[in-house]
Scaffold this motif. Sequence first.
Motif, short mmCIF file in Angstrom:
data_model
loop_
_atom_site.label_atom_id
_atom_site.label_comp_id
_atom_site.label_asym_id
_atom_site.label_seq_id
_atom_site.Cartn_x
_atom_site.Cartn_y
_atom_site.Cartn_z
N GLU A 71 0.81 -1.16 0.01
CA GLU A 71 0.10 0.05 0.16
C GLU A 71 0.78 1.38 0.01
O GLU A 71 0.73 2.22 -0.73
CB GLU A 71 -0.93 -0.06 1.31
N LEU A 74 2.31 1.97 -3.49
CA LEU A 74 1.28 2.36 -4.54
C LEU A 74 0.70 3.81 -4.03
O LEU A 74 0.55 4.51 -5.03
CB LEU A 74 -0.11 1.36 -4.52
N MET A 75 0.66 4.07 -2.83
CA MET A 75 0.43 5.40 -2.38
C MET A 75 1.12 6.45 -2.90
O MET A 75 0.76 7.59 -3.33
CB MET A 75 -0.01 5.40 -0.72
N ASP A 78 0.78 7.46 -6.68
CA ASP A 78 -0.55 8.16 -6.86
C ASP A 78 -0.87 8.50 -5.72
O ASP A 78 -2.08 8.34 -5.27
CB ASP A 78 -1.44 7.29 -7.87
N TYR A 82 -4.93 7.49 -5.55
CA TYR A 82 -5.21 6.13 -5.21
C TYR A 82 -6.32 5.57 -4.29
O TYR A 82 -6.83 6.37 -3.38
CB TYR A 82 -3.78 5.98 -4.32
N GLN A 84 -7.97 2.14 -2.41
CA GLN A 84 -7.82 0.83 -1.65
C GLN A 84 -8.79 0.35 -0.98
O GLN A 84 -9.60 1.30 -0.29
CB GLN A 84 -6.16 0.81 -1.13
N SER A 102 -6.69 -2.44 -5.08
CA SER A 102 -6.09 -1.04 -5.44
C SER A 102 -6.21 -0.70 -6.71
O SER A 102 -6.51 -1.39 -7.61
CB SER A 102 -4.56 -1.23 -5.06
N TYR A 104 -5.11 2.91 -9.21
CA TYR A 104 -4.09 4.07 -9.15
C TYR A 104 -3.74 4.26 -10.53
O TYR A 104 -3.67 3.37 -11.49
CB TYR A 104 -2.87 3.57 -8.05
#
Length: 156
Positions: A71, A74-75, A78, A82, A84, A102, A104
Amino acid sequence: MGEFEGLEFPIPPGLEEFDFPPEDADFGYTDPDWAELYDAGELTDDDPNPEQLRIVLKEPEPALSSLAGIEGVLMATDPDGYEQDDAEVDVPGSPGAAAMYSAYTNPPPHDYRAEQWDIVIEMDEYPMYQVRYFAPEDEFNEDYADALLDSLEVNR
């Protein structure tokens, strides 16, 4: 049904087994046309990754801790767009598992929206599994993603 190291899973429709580089996955499936271009060295940085299923063998840790690390990456990719959602899931043969959905946008040069499921399956001993089903937003197969969550099983 596919199988890898005692993990059983449904095979993604239309995808073929692919030998990912070891830093990307221990086992997986992808689009055969993309695989052909990849193997020929003809992909550019502008070519998005297509629909893929990747399985990674990992050092044991709590499933939710492993998802928190994913997480964070990925955060950072974006921060504004993002999305999730996560949940514990039941995977027969595993003492614990968690799944995270998720969505993104990949940064330039790719610059396309993607969706993915990351499923982390704890094991009593090494290895633990991380299963990732990924696709560009318009190629994400929700029926397959649901079947994947419902059908995973460990037989070892």
